[in-house]
Design a protein around this motif. Sequence first.
Motif, PDB file in Angstrom:
ATOM      1  N   ASP A  26       1.013  -1.089   0.067  1.00  0.00           N
ATOM      2  CA  ASP A  26      -0.066  -0.043   0.076  1.00  0.00           C
ATOM      3  C   ASP A  26       0.847   1.261  -0.209  1.00  0.00           C
ATOM      4  OD1 ASP A  26      -2.411  -1.145   0.186  1.00  0.00           O
ATOM      5  OD2 ASP A  26      -2.629  -1.079   2.332  1.00  0.00           O
ATOM      6  N   LEU A  27       0.466   2.246  -0.849  1.00  0.00           N
ATOM      7  CA  LEU A  27       1.297   3.436  -0.878  1.00  0.00           C
ATOM      8  C   LEU A  27       0.221   4.419  -0.619  1.00  0.00           C
ATOM      9  CD1 LEU A  27       3.137   1.560  -2.693  1.00  0.00           C
ATOM     10  CD2 LEU A  27       4.084   3.660  -3.554  1.00  0.00           C
ATOM     11  N   ALA A  38      -4.491   9.776  -1.804  1.00  0.00           N
ATOM     12  CA  ALA A  38      -4.536   8.859  -2.584  1.00  0.00           C
ATOM     13  C   ALA A  38      -3.928   7.585  -2.178  1.00  0.00           C
ATOM     14  CB  ALA A  38      -3.756   8.713  -4.101  1.00  0.00           C
ATOM     15  N   THR A  39      -4.410   6.333  -2.115  1.00  0.00           N
ATOM     16  CA  THR A  39      -3.961   5.137  -1.826  1.00  0.00           C
ATOM     17  C   THR A  39      -3.906   4.085  -3.057  1.00  0.00           C
ATOM     18  OG1 THR A  39      -4.777   5.451   0.446  1.00  0.00           O
ATOM     19  CG2 THR A  39      -4.165   2.970  -0.065  1.00  0.00           C
ATOM     20  N   VAL A  40      -2.713   3.879  -3.175  1.00  0.00           N
ATOM     21  CA  VAL A  40      -2.487   2.674  -4.380  1.00  0.00           C
ATOM     22  C   VAL A  40      -1.956   1.464  -3.702  1.00  0.00           C
ATOM     23  CG1 VAL A  40      -0.846   2.417  -6.195  1.00  0.00           C
ATOM     24  CG2 VAL A  40      -1.607   4.722  -5.665  1.00  0.00           C
ATOM     25  N   VAL A  41      -2.622   0.388  -4.261  1.00  0.00           N
ATOM     26  CA  VAL A  41      -2.064  -0.978  -4.145  1.00  0.00           C
ATOM     27  C   VAL A  41      -1.370  -1.725  -5.072  1.00  0.00           C
ATOM     28  CG1 VAL A  41      -2.967  -3.233  -3.560  1.00  0.00           C
ATOM     29  CG2 VAL A  41      -4.130  -1.247  -2.533  1.00  0.00           C
ATOM     30  N   MET A  42      -0.185  -1.973  -4.860  1.00  0.00           N
ATOM     31  CA  MET A  42       0.833  -2.533  -5.998  1.00  0.00           C
ATOM     32  C   MET A  42       0.985  -3.809  -5.550  1.00  0.00           C
ATOM     33  SD  MET A  42       3.136   0.825  -6.284  1.00  0.00           S
ATOM     34  CE  MET A  42       3.588   0.371  -8.187  1.00  0.00           C
ATOM     35  N   SER A  43       1.257  -4.561  -6.518  1.00  0.00           N
ATOM     36  CA  SER A  43       1.813  -6.099  -6.394  1.00  0.00           C
ATOM     37  C   SER A  43       3.581  -5.875  -6.099  1.00  0.00           C
ATOM     38  CB  SER A  43       1.889  -6.924  -7.739  1.00  0.00           C
ATOM     39  OG  SER A  43       2.460  -6.242  -8.790  1.00  0.00           O
ATOM     40  N   ASP A  44       4.039  -7.140  -5.983  1.00  0.00           N
ATOM     41  CA  ASP A  44       5.415  -7.163  -5.860  1.00  0.00           C
ATOM     42  C   ASP A  44       6.333  -6.666  -6.966  1.00  0.00           C
ATOM     43  OD1 ASP A  44       5.592  -7.961  -3.080  1.00  0.00           O
ATOM     44  OD2 ASP A  44       5.922 -10.190  -3.596  1.00  0.00           O
ATOM     45  N   CYS A  45       5.558  -7.306  -7.905  1.00  0.00           N
ATOM     46  CA  CYS A  45       6.424  -6.829  -9.462  1.00  0.00           C
ATOM     47  C   CYS A  45       6.150  -5.302  -9.657  1.00  0.00           C
ATOM     48  CB  CYS A  45       5.830  -7.822 -10.303  1.00  0.00           C
ATOM     49  SG  CYS A  45       5.904  -9.451 -10.415  1.00  0.00           S
ATOM     50  N   ASP A  46       5.075  -4.901  -9.619  1.00  0.00           N
ATOM     51  CA  ASP A  46       4.859  -3.378  -9.686  1.00  0.00           C
ATOM     52  C   ASP A  46       5.870  -2.649  -8.793  1.00  0.00           C
ATOM     53  OD1 ASP A  46       2.989  -3.844 -11.916  1.00  0.00           O
ATOM     54  OD2 ASP A  46       1.285  -3.656 -10.523  1.00  0.00           O
ATOM     55  N   PHE A  47       6.044  -3.140  -7.664  1.00  0.00           N
ATOM     56  CA  PHE A  47       6.506  -2.143  -6.496  1.00  0.00           C
ATOM     57  C   PHE A  47       8.071  -2.131  -7.072  1.00  0.00           C
ATOM     58  CE2 PHE A  47       8.711  -1.598  -2.454  1.00  0.00           C
ATOM     59  CZ  PHE A  47       8.400  -0.353  -2.088  1.00  0.00           C
ATOM     60  N   ASP A  48       8.631  -3.356  -7.349  1.00  0.00           N
ATOM     61  CA  ASP A  48      10.076  -3.612  -7.948  1.00  0.00           C
ATOM     62  C   ASP A  48      10.190  -2.653  -9.239  1.00  0.00           C
ATOM     63  OD1 ASP A  48      10.591  -5.478  -5.721  1.00  0.00           O
ATOM     64  OD2 ASP A  48      10.323  -7.069  -7.179  1.00  0.00           O
ATOM     65  N   ALA A  49       9.345  -2.632 -10.084  1.00  0.00           N
ATOM     66  CA  ALA A  49       9.540  -1.705 -11.305  1.00  0.00           C
ATOM     67  C   ALA A  49       9.457  -0.288 -10.701  1.00  0.00           C
ATOM     68  CB  ALA A  49       8.286  -2.095 -12.094  1.00  0.00           C
ATOM     69  N   LEU A  50       8.584   0.063  -9.938  1.00  0.00           N
ATOM     70  CA  LEU A  50       8.775   1.291  -9.235  1.00  0.00           C
ATOM     71  C   LEU A  50      10.221   1.847  -8.715  1.00  0.00           C
ATOM     72  CD1 LEU A  50       7.370   4.092  -8.760  1.00  0.00           C
ATOM     73  CD2 LEU A  50       6.585   3.033  -6.330  1.00  0.00           C
ATOM     74  N   LEU A  51      10.585   0.943  -7.893  1.00  0.00           N
ATOM     75  CA  LEU A  51      11.911   1.150  -7.386  1.00  0.00           C
ATOM     76  C   LEU A  51      12.940   1.206  -8.431  1.00  0.00           C
ATOM     77  CD1 LEU A  51      12.019  -1.132  -4.097  1.00  0.00           C
ATOM     78  CD2 LEU A  51      11.686   1.299  -4.072  1.00  0.00           C
ATOM     79  N   ALA A  52      13.038   0.572  -9.520  1.00  0.00           N
ATOM     80  CA  ALA A  52      13.929   0.415 -10.469  1.00  0.00           C
ATOM     81  C   ALA A  52      13.979   1.704 -11.130  1.00  0.00           C
ATOM     82  CB  ALA A  52      13.597  -0.922 -11.469  1.00  0.00           C
ATOM     83  N   SER A  53      12.697   2.250 -11.466  1.00  0.00           N
ATOM     84  CA  SER A  53      12.464   3.586 -12.286  1.00  0.00           C
ATOM     85  C   SER A  53      12.980   4.556 -11.435  1.00  0.00           C
ATOM     86  CB  SER A  53      11.174   3.718 -12.352  1.00  0.00           C
ATOM     87  OG  SER A  53      10.473   2.744 -13.320  1.00  0.00           O
ATOM     88  N   MET A  54      12.701   4.528 -10.200  1.00  0.00           N
ATOM     89  CA  MET A  54      13.144   5.532  -9.302  1.00  0.00           C
ATOM     90  C   MET A  54      14.812   5.792  -9.179  1.00  0.00           C
ATOM     91  SD  MET A  54      10.657   5.141  -6.177  1.00  0.00           S
ATOM     92  CE  MET A  54      11.510   6.207  -4.961  1.00  0.00           C
ATOM     93  N   LYS A  55      15.319   4.412  -9.252  1.00  0.00           N
ATOM     94  CA  LYS A  55      16.946   4.392  -9.218  1.00  0.00           C
ATOM     95  C   LYS A  55      17.436   5.157 -10.455  1.00  0.00           C
ATOM     96  CE  LYS A  55      17.430   0.497  -6.039  1.00  0.00           C
ATOM     97  NZ  LYS A  55      17.925  -0.720  -5.866  1.00  0.00           N
ATOM     98  N   GLU A  56      16.786   4.786 -11.742  1.00  0.00           N
ATOM     99  CA  GLU A  56      16.855   5.280 -12.921  1.00  0.00           C
ATOM    100  C   GLU A  56      16.845   6.763 -13.010  1.00  0.00           C
ATOM    101  OE1 GLU A  56      15.116   3.321 -16.020  1.00  0.00           O
ATOM    102  OE2 GLU A  56      15.584   1.613 -15.497  1.00  0.00           O
ATOM    103  N   ALA A  57      15.993   7.258 -12.286  1.00  0.00           N
ATOM    104  CA  ALA A  57      15.579   8.772 -12.374  1.00  0.00           C
ATOM    105  C   ALA A  57      16.552   9.556 -11.578  1.00  0.00           C
ATOM    106  CB  ALA A  57      14.262   9.016 -11.933  1.00  0.00           C
ATOM    107  N   ALA A  58      17.332   8.938 -10.702  1.00  0.00           N
ATOM    108  CA  ALA A  58      18.078   9.485  -9.595  1.00  0.00           C
ATOM    109  C   ALA A  58      19.511   9.789 -10.220  1.00  0.00           C
ATOM    110  CB  ALA A  58      18.022   8.817  -8.309  1.00  0.00           C
TER     111      ALA A  58
END
Length: 58
Positions: A26-27, A38-58
């Motif tokens: 839950d985010l 807002a509250t967003v529910v994410m699967s493990d795969c979606d959450f991992d993809a979000l983290l990877a995108s954040m690392k790329e953007a940093a």
Amino acid sequence: MKHTPTTIHTADGSSVTISRRGLEYDLETRNAKGETIATVVMSDCDFDALLASMKEAA
């Protein structure tokens, strides 16, 4: 195993709280007044993809 929620505070006083919920995450986004925007529910795969995108953007 118990998972403790993690809260990230932004420069404008908003926050995002990330909580593990079984196999999902839950985010919850709150504005500076503490109101839930807002509250967003994410699967493990979606959450991992979000983290990877954040690392790329940093």
